[in-house]
Design a protein around this motif. Structure first.
Motif: not given
Lengths: 256, 502
Positions: A154, A157-164, A189, A229, A232-233, A236-237
């Motif tokens: 989590q 995932l929380s980092w992913y759900s902040k805008t960049g 990244w 996931y 995995l992201m 993907a990046m």
């Protein structure tokens, strides 16, 4: 002569920074067996990581500035366009000055794989492999492999759900993980040496096999840790990149 | 000779699409002709100057295609990762095609060649791509459009099949990219176009999975586990609760024929799309070529679409819902169509009451009062008057159905709140009643009542605090202020069966 003055000014700036910043250290990572999300062969995802050294934090703007001062060929404007795209170091105010948009202790971003590789070579080091990076990043504060821990996932995932778009934090702002490594997750990244090895096979970009991660979840068939996931992201990046690309949220650290 | 055949086919398609249907009988239905599919969809190379596609944000739709030849159409689509409001006082990081959820609507003609430019904004964290269901080819364009942050990818396709198609991001993990809002619609018109109508709108359903519960204030992160379990926190039309209510309702006039381009981005749930108080005269099921007539509710698959058409005969507010009905009233799947015009009493003589249909949804014109207090709550500057103002709006939406707008209730059935000795005697008890309901005999202002009030625990702490503060300071009641902390304390101290709301 002007170059010389610039260099002196820049060196003074850097030594100024050094007073309050911790220099990057290589920490010892004991090797071991590890289940990677990316199997070496189908069905065989147990890999062995040998002992290695890893920088405890991503390379900072100040550190990279020092590098380009000593290696003018890698300064913005000088670097060969085959090796960097036109956004290379574009947050810096000049080829050898950081300016207000790039704090000395922030991780350097908008660096290509070629530039990152050259930096590490200048440190008698190299970029970590994906397996080395994944091995270290599987840790949380107290466990070497925290991937079963929902909180670990989590956090990512929380980092992913902040805008960049926001300004990046300084390196080592968070806490170190089990290996005394900072910022494995939640900051930028990171390039790895073999970022494109698990995907792109040159001329076969259009269908099947190699780049199946790119569409419709087919990649999940060969990914061993299907529920993972979060990692995995990152794959993907990395797989969306070519070695000359630079982006605002992509940095690196070196290994030996 | 290739052309004449194609022209005849094109004509056949045009006729099939445009022919008025004189009878409603199924047996007399002449529309089930084979229009030839993709084999009949190539009208040769693009002609004329390239055309820049008009992209629109929901609920708007680009104008019909006014063109009788295949063209090259250029689409510029920018991917943005943005913090936007998903509900009052709740933000979420959406990944968007074109800056909104759903993504921009595209409208092209069958046989057109689309040159698609996918631009991933430099601030993006993620790589993205696009899989258009209108594309014939591996991955639907996904492999060719995989784009790192700060890059642009270009690919081309010829739209061989007419229909209404979903597009979505297909970057791993696909589910998460879709769950964050990366979907939209592309309409491929048959050569003769669609039959003309008075109003066209774009409505797309999608569900969202947040760590916090429904309407929990603040910024909410994506919850992967809930997504895997298909346990949606929000089910929404056009990307936010309130995207299509109050002043943002879609509009029509009595006598208009309305066409809704309905999409469902999913990622998981199938929609039972229904408009309360209307019957679809026609539904092009699954966005295809042929239509069914006289439909009440149509299924819209995840990753699928439908076109619905209906003539509006009477004025009023018509509510769009997913008729999997808890989604409408407890997860946000609710929109409005407001129809203006003269009453048509022979067709409908009933009295319309918005509040009953809307449940605890309040009118958008008043929502600013609620959002004001939410903002003040977050910044710690909330005043009693703000609570009262917001509480009035919320009361009118939720409580007035029984207790009435004037607080007097209904004699013998619903106890009064106005000048109520029972209410004012114990404000702590009032919180308990709102949260847990009340069953059994009570005496209020000397009169006995014996009925059932259901628990209102779906309301948030601040909503209950505002409603009660309003109630304690209205209709002759004086004084008392209740804060969210008071409600939270009572909520925390209440045993609730496992699985009950909150």
């Amino acid at each position: 002569m002007r170059n010389f003055v610039h260099t002196v000014v820049a060196i003074i700036l850097i030594s100024g920074c050094a007073q309050y910043s911790k220099a990057s250290e290589f920490v010892h990572i004991p090797g071991g067996d590890f289940r990677s999300v990316i199997p070496e062969a189908e069905g065989d995802n147990l890999i062995t990581v040998g002992d290695f050294l890893l920088q405890d934090a991503p390379v900072t703007n100040a550190e990279f500035l020092q590098f380009v001062l000593h290696n003018p060929a890698w300064q913005r404007g000088n670097a060969v366009s085959l090796f960097v795209d036109d956004q290379y170091l574009s947050a810096w105010s000049g080829p050898i000055s950081l300016g207000t948009q790039a704090g000395p202790q922030q991780p350097v971003t908008q660096v290509s794989w070629f530039a990152a590789n050259a930096y590490c070579e200048s440190q008698y080091a190299r970029l970590p492999s994906w397996y080395e990076w994944e091995y270290v990043a599987a840790a949380d504060d107290s466990q070497a492999d925290a991937r079963e821990n929902p909180e670990w996932r989590q956090t990512i995932l929380s980092w992913y759900s902040k805008t960049g778009g926001d300004s990046l934090a300084d390196v080592r702002s968070g806490s170190a993980n089990y290996y005394d490594v900072y910022d494995a997750h939640g900051l930028v990244w990171e390039w790895v040496d073999d970022f494109n090895a698990f995907l792109v096979s040159g001329d076969n970009r259009e269908q099947g096999g190699a780049d199946q991660l790119q569409f419709c979840g087919a990649g999940a068939i060969t990914m061993e840790e299907k529920e993972n996931y979060a990692v995995l992201m990152r794959v993907a990046m990395l797989s969306s990149l070519e070695a000359g690309y630079t982006t605002r949220n992509l940095g690196f650290r070196c290994a030996r | 000779m290739h052309w004449p055949t194609t022209a005849i086919l094109a004509l056949a398609i045009a006729l099939a699409a445009c022919q008025p249907q004189p009878t409603g009988s199924v047996s007399g239905n002449t529309q089930n002709v084979d229009t030839g599919g993709s084999a009949a969809g190539d009208f040769g190379p693009p002609q004329g100057e390239p055309i820049q596609a008009v992209l629109t944000t929901a609920p708007n739709v680009p104008p019909p295609i006014d063109r009788d030849y295949p063209a090259k159409v250029i689409v510029d689509m920018e991917v943005r990762e943005l913090d936007l409001e998903i509900s009052e006082g709740v933000t979420y990081t959406f990944w968007t095609f074109g800056g909104s959820v759903p993504g921009s609507f595209m409208r092209i003609r069958q046989g057109d060649t689309v040159e698609f430019h996918l631009k991933n904004h430099p601030d993006s964290k993620m790589p993205h791509n696009i899989d258009l269901h209108a594309v014939t080819g591996p991955g639907g364009g996904a492999t060719s459009s995989f784009t790192a942050p700060g890059r642009e990818a270009v690919f081309s396709f010829k739209a061989l099949n007419a229909g209404l198609y979903v597009y979505h991001c297909a970057t791993a993990p696909v589910g998460m990219h879709v769950a964050n809002g990366m979907y939209g619609l592309i309409l491929v018109e048959p050569p003769g176009g669609l039959p003309p109508v008075d109003k066209e709108y774009y409505v797309m359903q999608g569900e969202f999975y947040t760590v916090g519960k429904y309407r929990e204030k603040g910024h909410q992160a994506f919850d992967m586990q809930k997504a895997i379990e298909e346990n949606a926190t929000y089910v929404l039309f056009n990307g936010s609760e309130g995207a299509m209510v109050g002043e943002k309702a879609i509009k029509a006039d009595v006598g208009d024929t309305v066409r809704l381009f309905v999409g469902n981005g999913g990622p998981n749930l199938v929609s039972s799309f229904h408009v309360i108080g209307e019957i679809f005269d026609k539904v092009y099921q699954e966005g295809g070529t042929h239509y069914q007539e006289n439909v009440q509710t149509t299924l819209v698959p995840a990753g699928g679409s439908a076109m619905t058409e209906f003539r509006v005969e009477v004025p009023g507010t018509f509510i769009l819902v997913d008729h999997s009905i808890f989604r409408a009233f407890n997860k946000g799947a609710l929109g409005m169509l407001k129809v203006d015009g003269e009453d048509n009493l022979p067709v409908y003589s009933g009295k319309e009451v918005d509040n009953v249909y809307l449940g605890d949804k309040v009118m958008a014109e008043d929502l600013s009062l609620v959002s004001d207090v939410t903002q003040a709550e977050l910044s710690g500057t909330v005043t009693k008057q703000q609570r009262i103002d917001a509480g009035r709006v919320l009361y009118n939406g939720t409580c007035s159905v029984c207790h009435q707008q004037n607080g007097e209730g209904l004699a013998g059935v619903f106890p009064p709140l106005a000048n109520s000795d029972f209410l004012m005697a114990d404000t702590h008890r009032a919180i308990e009643i709102v949260l847990n309901g009340l069953t059994g005999p009570v005496t209020v202002n000397g009169a006995p009542y014996n009925s059932v009030m259901p628990p209102m625990s779906q309301l948030n702490d601040d909503e209950i605090a505002n409603i009660l503060t309003f109630t304690l300071n209205s209709w002759g009641n004086e004084d008392g202020e209740i804060g969210p902390d008071d409600v939270a304390a009572v909520r925390a101290g209440t045993e609730r069966p496992k699985g009950a709301a909150h």
